[in-house]
Scaffold this active site. Structure first.
Site, short mmCIF file in Angstrom:
data_model
loop_
_atom_site.label_atom_id
_atom_site.label_comp_id
_atom_site.label_asym_id
_atom_site.label_seq_id
_atom_site.Cartn_x
_atom_site.Cartn_y
_atom_site.Cartn_z
N GLU A 6 58.13 72.37 52.26
CA GLU A 6 57.15 72.60 51.41
C GLU A 6 55.48 71.85 51.43
O GLU A 6 56.29 70.86 52.51
CB GLU A 6 57.51 71.96 50.08
CG GLU A 6 59.32 72.23 49.87
CD GLU A 6 59.55 73.13 48.52
OE1 GLU A 6 59.22 73.32 47.37
OE2 GLU A 6 60.25 73.86 49.01
N SER B 294 53.64 76.55 44.90
CA SER B 294 54.35 75.86 44.53
C SER B 294 55.12 76.12 45.45
O SER B 294 55.12 77.53 45.36
CB SER B 294 54.98 76.26 43.33
OG SER B 294 54.71 77.34 42.17
N CYS B 295 56.33 75.53 45.57
CA CYS B 295 57.84 76.36 47.09
C CYS B 295 58.95 75.41 45.85
O CYS B 295 58.66 74.46 45.79
CB CYS B 295 57.88 76.00 47.75
SG CYS B 295 56.86 77.24 48.76
N ASP B 296 59.76 75.53 45.68
CA ASP B 296 61.22 75.18 45.23
C ASP B 296 62.32 75.13 45.90
O ASP B 296 62.69 76.37 46.53
CB ASP B 296 61.61 75.57 44.21
CG ASP B 296 59.99 75.42 43.21
OD1 ASP B 296 60.20 73.64 42.83
OD2 ASP B 296 59.54 76.10 42.74
#
Length: 423
Positions: free
Chosen positions: A97, A10-12
């Protein structure tokens, strides 16, 4: 999907603009969530002028160089050329992302999304210019190649969040196709999913025809990019991202009107939402927060951790000035026989840990083994970060004007101060 790991990666990425910010500034932040043992380094590259016909070697592909490249500061996985996130000397920030879409993945080596982050920063004097750089290169070269330093390919398409002092853009891609949304006020976040609806400010010229010819859109009625190009059955990573995307959106909403650099740092440290990741396979490898004042007379300030897990890391400030002092403590070693550059790639592994990473790693072990000493160390690090934030607040408010030499040494001095607490 090629090389899918059992646990979600994941990335945010977040941006807040007036009136959601506490001051007249745009605030950008990102967590780079990567394979657990991957090292992220901080790299400063000065502005440069290049000769006609010069080439630049990206992670896999050699492409034509631009006539002039901006100075950039990058947080990047140490094995590749591009970056997960970074900023340039014009006050532009970009983060990316991973996403999976209806367009097929390109396992053939092309430009990585992380290469496009760096290329956009080096060649774009505004968020809009950086977007135009990225989309032109995407259409010309495509995106593809493994995004992980392992023999089994790990491939994805990309979304990007781009910001400058005045506005932000969300750019979402599917193969060589793309759509972009312009953000002029309020706040916005992206996670590992397509999120642009019908509010499209710019797009690939063949985007709608592609969707119609593939039977994904009838050609009648509203064109909603995320609905048209998202997979009907989402990979586990993208399913997991839905909850994180909503949690990030809610955290931004709760702080609307009062968002500061500290607000975004606290959001990036939020483990309950999954925004701060610490699992067996993936963790937050590096974090960044930038403050981009609307007033061009005030400097932009960029904070980087250079270490994993922002909840137990220090955000350290960087400001673009002439004569930036090199910071070898956050640069990974180089290797003559680098397995990322040899064909076939990734047949062996090397130790890419830089000095700050090694010392921070030992500190994390201490925090886990001796809670009392670990808590004291964490409080000391928090105080160090607080001092840096207070100094930068005065700079951003224009109440102090440090000499350029002080700012040139700023990031080096902060890294040195942190390392002293680890000895």
């Amino acid at each position: 999907m090629a090389g899918q790991a059992p646990e979600p990666s994941s990335c945010d990425c977040f941006v807040a603009l007036p009136p959601h910010t506490a001051s007249p500034a745009v605030i950008f932040g990102k967590n780079a969530d990567r394979p657990r043992h991957e090292v992220q380094e901080i790299v400063y590259v000065p502005a440069a002028t290049h000769r006609p016909g010069d080439k630049v070697q990206c992670t896999y592909l050699e492409i034509e160089q631009a006539e002039r490249t901006h100075a950039v500061v990058l947080s990047r996985p140490a094995w590749l050329w591009g970056a997960e996130m970074g900023a340039n000397d014009c006050g532009v920030c970009v983060g990316n992302e991973g996403v999976w879409t209806r367009e097929p993945l390109g396992e053939a080596e092309a430009l990585l999304g992380m290469d496009l982050v760096r290329l956009g920063l080096e060649r774009g004097g505004s968020a809009r210019e950086a977007l135009e750089v990225i989309t032109a290169l995407l259409e010309r070269y495509g995106q593809g190649g493994s995004c992980k330093e392992e023999p089994v390919p790990f491939v994805y398409h990309n979304t990007f969040l781009l910001a400058d002092r005045t506005e932000a853009w969300v750019l979402e891609t599917a193969g060589r196709y793309w759509a972009a949304q312009r953000i002029r006020e309020g706040s916005r976040n992206i996670s590992n999913q397509l999120s642009i609806g019908s509010d499209i400010a710019a797009e690939h010229p063949g985007l709608r025809e592609r969707a119609r010819s593939r039977g994904w859109w009838s050609g009648d009625g509203e064109f909603v990019f995320a609905e048209v190009f998202s997979l009907e059955k989402q990979p586990p990573r993208m399913e997991a991202a839905k909850a994180r995307f909503q949690a990030g959106k809610e955290l931004l909403r709760q702080h609307a009107g009062h968002i500061t650099a500290e607000t975004l740092m606290s959001i990036l440290r939020d483990k309950e939402s999954g925004i701060c990741v610490d699992t067996e396979g993936f963790r937050t490898a590096g974090s960044m927060v930038s403050v981009l004042p609307r007033d061009p007379a005030l400097p932009c300030v960029h904070f980087f951790t250079a270490t994993p897990d922002p909840s137990r890391s220090v955000f350290k400030p960087f400001v673009f000035v002439a004569g930036i002092k090199p910071v070898p403590q956050v640069r990974s070693p180089t290797f003559l026989q680098d397995p990322a550059k040899q064909i076939p790639r990734f047949q062996s592994s090397v130790d890419r840990r830089h000095e700050l990473y090694r010392r921070h790693q030992a500190a994390l072990e201490l925090m886990e083994q001796d809670q009392e000493r670990g808590q004291k160390l964490l409080e000391t690090l928090q105080e160090l970060e607080k001092q840096g934030l207070e100094g930068m607040k005065e700079l951003l408010e224009g109440t102090v004007t440090p000499c350029p030499e002080e700012l040139a040494d700023l990031f080096f001095d902060c890294v040195e101060a942190e390392m002293k607490f680890y000895t």
